[in-house]
Design a protein around this motif. Sequence first.
Motif, PDB file in Angstrom:
ATOM      1  N   ALA A 135      -4.916   2.869  12.828  1.00  0.00           N
ATOM      2  CA  ALA A 135      -4.229   4.279  13.100  1.00  0.00           C
ATOM      3  C   ALA A 135      -2.782   4.259  12.591  1.00  0.00           C
ATOM      4  O   ALA A 135      -1.816   5.014  12.804  1.00  0.00           O
ATOM      5  CB  ALA A 135      -3.600   3.488  14.867  1.00  0.00           C
ATOM      6  N   TYR A 136      -3.034   4.002  10.867  1.00  0.00           N
ATOM      7  CA  TYR A 136      -1.837   4.364  10.151  1.00  0.00           C
ATOM      8  C   TYR A 136      -1.616   5.327   9.982  1.00  0.00           C
ATOM      9  O   TYR A 136      -0.101   5.625   9.717  1.00  0.00           O
ATOM     10  CB  TYR A 136      -1.523   3.141   9.000  1.00  0.00           C
ATOM     11  CG  TYR A 136      -1.725   1.165   9.242  1.00  0.00           C
ATOM     12  CD1 TYR A 136      -0.200   1.736   9.870  1.00  0.00           C
ATOM     13  CD2 TYR A 136      -2.073   0.497   9.256  1.00  0.00           C
ATOM     14  CE1 TYR A 136      -0.284  -0.090  10.451  1.00  0.00           C
ATOM     15  CE2 TYR A 136      -2.347  -0.495   9.600  1.00  0.00           C
ATOM     16  CZ  TYR A 136      -1.085  -0.869   9.829  1.00  0.00           C
ATOM     17  OH  TYR A 136      -0.707  -2.328  10.763  1.00  0.00           O
TER      18      TYR A 136
ATOM     19  N   ILE B  78      11.799  -6.515   4.420  1.00  0.00           N
ATOM     20  CA  ILE B  78      10.568  -5.982   4.297  1.00  0.00           C
ATOM     21  C   ILE B  78       9.806  -5.774   2.998  1.00  0.00           C
ATOM     22  O   ILE B  78      11.032  -5.835   2.148  1.00  0.00           O
ATOM     23  CB  ILE B  78      11.296  -3.758   4.716  1.00  0.00           C
ATOM     24  CG1 ILE B  78      11.033  -4.136   6.192  1.00  0.00           C
ATOM     25  CG2 ILE B  78       9.442  -4.258   4.231  1.00  0.00           C
ATOM     26  CD1 ILE B  78      11.502  -2.502   6.215  1.00  0.00           C
ATOM     27  N   TRP B  79       9.450  -7.103   3.006  1.00  0.00           N
ATOM     28  CA  TRP B  79       8.608  -7.088   2.024  1.00  0.00           C
ATOM     29  C   TRP B  79       7.387  -6.074   1.631  1.00  0.00           C
ATOM     30  O   TRP B  79       6.560  -5.766   2.344  1.00  0.00           O
ATOM     31  CB  TRP B  79       7.317  -9.051   1.973  1.00  0.00           C
ATOM     32  CG  TRP B  79       8.954  -9.502   2.280  1.00  0.00           C
ATOM     33  CD1 TRP B  79       9.245  -9.874   3.436  1.00  0.00           C
ATOM     34  CD2 TRP B  79       8.673 -11.256   1.556  1.00  0.00           C
ATOM     35  NE1 TRP B  79       9.864 -11.426   3.328  1.00  0.00           N
ATOM     36  CE2 TRP B  79       9.647 -11.811   1.885  1.00  0.00           C
ATOM     37  CE3 TRP B  79       8.741 -10.962   0.467  1.00  0.00           C
ATOM     38  CZ2 TRP B  79      10.280 -12.637   1.645  1.00  0.00           C
ATOM     39  CZ3 TRP B  79       9.121 -12.398  -0.365  1.00  0.00           C
ATOM     40  CH2 TRP B  79      10.000 -13.350   0.450  1.00  0.00           C
ATOM     41  N   GLY B  80       7.250  -5.839   0.215  1.00  0.00           N
ATOM     42  CA  GLY B  80       6.633  -4.875  -0.003  1.00  0.00           C
ATOM     43  C   GLY B  80       5.662  -5.143  -1.052  1.00  0.00           C
ATOM     44  O   GLY B  80       5.194  -5.431  -1.582  1.00  0.00           O
TER      45      GLY B  80
ATOM     46  N   GLY C 293       0.745  -1.222  -0.179  1.00  0.00           N
ATOM     47  CA  GLY C 293      -0.359  -0.472   0.080  1.00  0.00           C
ATOM     48  C   GLY C 293       0.951   1.203  -0.310  1.00  0.00           C
ATOM     49  O   GLY C 293       1.876   1.470  -0.333  1.00  0.00           O
ATOM     50  N   ASP C 294       0.619   2.163   0.589  1.00  0.00           N
ATOM     51  CA  ASP C 294       0.703   3.197   1.007  1.00  0.00           C
ATOM     52  C   ASP C 294       2.395   3.535   1.713  1.00  0.00           C
ATOM     53  O   ASP C 294       2.555   2.982   2.737  1.00  0.00           O
ATOM     54  CB  ASP C 294       0.177   4.307   1.358  1.00  0.00           C
ATOM     55  CG  ASP C 294       1.352   5.799   0.870  1.00  0.00           C
ATOM     56  OD1 ASP C 294       1.694   6.486   0.908  1.00  0.00           O
ATOM     57  OD2 ASP C 294       0.139   7.062   1.498  1.00  0.00           O
ATOM     58  N   GLU C 295       3.487   3.455   0.900  1.00  0.00           N
ATOM     59  CA  GLU C 295       4.784   3.314   1.375  1.00  0.00           C
ATOM     60  C   GLU C 295       4.927   4.493   2.247  1.00  0.00           C
ATOM     61  O   GLU C 295       5.878   4.239   3.168  1.00  0.00           O
ATOM     62  CB  GLU C 295       6.091   2.328   0.054  1.00  0.00           C
ATOM     63  CG  GLU C 295       6.027   1.622  -0.565  1.00  0.00           C
ATOM     64  CD  GLU C 295       6.873   1.474  -1.170  1.00  0.00           C
ATOM     65  OE1 GLU C 295       7.411   1.925  -1.748  1.00  0.00           O
ATOM     66  OE2 GLU C 295       6.545   0.168  -1.702  1.00  0.00           O
TER      67      GLU C 295
ATOM     68  N   LEU D 287      -5.903  -4.948   2.587  1.00  0.00           N
ATOM     69  CA  LEU D 287      -4.651  -4.845   2.796  1.00  0.00           C
ATOM     70  C   LEU D 287      -4.520  -5.783   3.226  1.00  0.00           C
ATOM     71  O   LEU D 287      -2.820  -6.420   3.022  1.00  0.00           O
ATOM     72  CB  LEU D 287      -3.554  -3.278   2.624  1.00  0.00           C
ATOM     73  CG  LEU D 287      -3.675  -2.595   1.241  1.00  0.00           C
ATOM     74  CD1 LEU D 287      -3.104  -1.148   1.418  1.00  0.00           C
ATOM     75  CD2 LEU D 287      -3.209  -3.060  -0.173  1.00  0.00           C
ATOM     76  N   ASN D 288      -4.511  -5.631   4.755  1.00  0.00           N
ATOM     77  CA  ASN D 288      -3.987  -6.497   5.739  1.00  0.00           C
ATOM     78  C   ASN D 288      -4.024  -8.009   5.594  1.00  0.00           C
ATOM     79  O   ASN D 288      -3.646  -8.997   5.594  1.00  0.00           O
ATOM     80  CB  ASN D 288      -5.014  -6.371   7.235  1.00  0.00           C
ATOM     81  CG  ASN D 288      -6.385  -5.986   7.183  1.00  0.00           C
ATOM     82  OD1 ASN D 288      -7.213  -5.579   6.000  1.00  0.00           O
ATOM     83  ND2 ASN D 288      -6.815  -7.216   7.431  1.00  0.00           N
ATOM     84  N   GLY D 289      -5.266  -8.346   4.520  1.00  0.00           N
ATOM     85  CA  GLY D 289      -5.598  -9.354   4.111  1.00  0.00           C
ATOM     86  C   GLY D 289      -4.567  -9.943   2.895  1.00  0.00           C
ATOM     87  O   GLY D 289      -4.180 -11.302   2.667  1.00  0.00           O
ATOM     88  N   VAL D 290      -4.205  -9.134   2.190  1.00  0.00           N
ATOM     89  CA  VAL D 290      -3.402  -9.554   1.417  1.00  0.00           C
ATOM     90  C   VAL D 290      -1.804  -9.846   1.983  1.00  0.00           C
ATOM     91  O   VAL D 290      -1.184 -11.102   1.614  1.00  0.00           O
ATOM     92  CB  VAL D 290      -3.120  -7.751   0.557  1.00  0.00           C
ATOM     93  CG1 VAL D 290      -1.762  -7.869  -0.970  1.00  0.00           C
ATOM     94  CG2 VAL D 290      -4.529  -7.693  -0.636  1.00  0.00           C
ATOM     95  N   ALA D 291      -1.525  -8.746   2.721  1.00  0.00           N
ATOM     96  CA  ALA D 291      -0.724  -9.394   4.350  1.00  0.00           C
ATOM     97  C   ALA D 291      -0.499 -10.623   4.004  1.00  0.00           C
ATOM     98  O   ALA D 291       0.606 -11.311   4.924  1.00  0.00           O
ATOM     99  CB  ALA D 291      -0.483  -8.261   4.357  1.00  0.00           C
TER     100      ALA D 291
END
Length: 213
Positions: A203-204, A36-38, A12-14, A61-65
């Motif tokens: 909270a990101y 770190i995988w991005g 997502g937003d790096e 995106l947390n599901g992608v992770a």
Amino acid sequence: MISKKLHFIWVGDESKRPNNCIDTWVRRHPGWDIRIWGNEDLASTEWINARHMRDMSSKELNGVADMMRWEILYNEGGIVLDADSLCTRPLPEWMLESEAFACWENELERPMLIAAGYVGSVPENPFFGQIILDIQAKATVTDDMAWKTVGPMALSEAYYKHKYSGLTIYPSHFFIPEHFSGARYEGPGPVFAQQEWGSTRRAYDELHLKTFE
């Protein structure tokens, strides 16, 4: 033994990647391999569940992770940690002696649910290979919340279904001493991490701006 590798996933937003959180792990684990995988890894790697990752990317995106997490564990081994977690003390050598480990999310608030954010394994562990195949076999993973279809619930259901006896499950307070519900661990046992619940608390936007020791 589980190798001294720490994996973090951020897609997502790096610009909002919580490097401040990740750095707490780096500082306390000198000599360990850190990766770190991005977004580039997401796009360039031949993921078994690439189809589901594409579908999930527009929803959670947390599901992608989470889906990346299982394949990284299977292919690389080591320990995959949530990017929004803080390290409070170094992981001990004895924690690496099992073939795989995880921790409970919270024994009182979420009994029987295994957390997905702190998982270690040797490479090519058949249990994590089976989780990957179980997800692959699903017609869709976007018909419910990601924590249910590919995250903690998927991990927990696989554990009970396949009766995997090689998984060491640590107390929640090892890594999650404070649950998002407000339940806190007050005992004298060791605490190795703190969970900031970035996705749960949305909270990101602010998390990456905080200062941590």
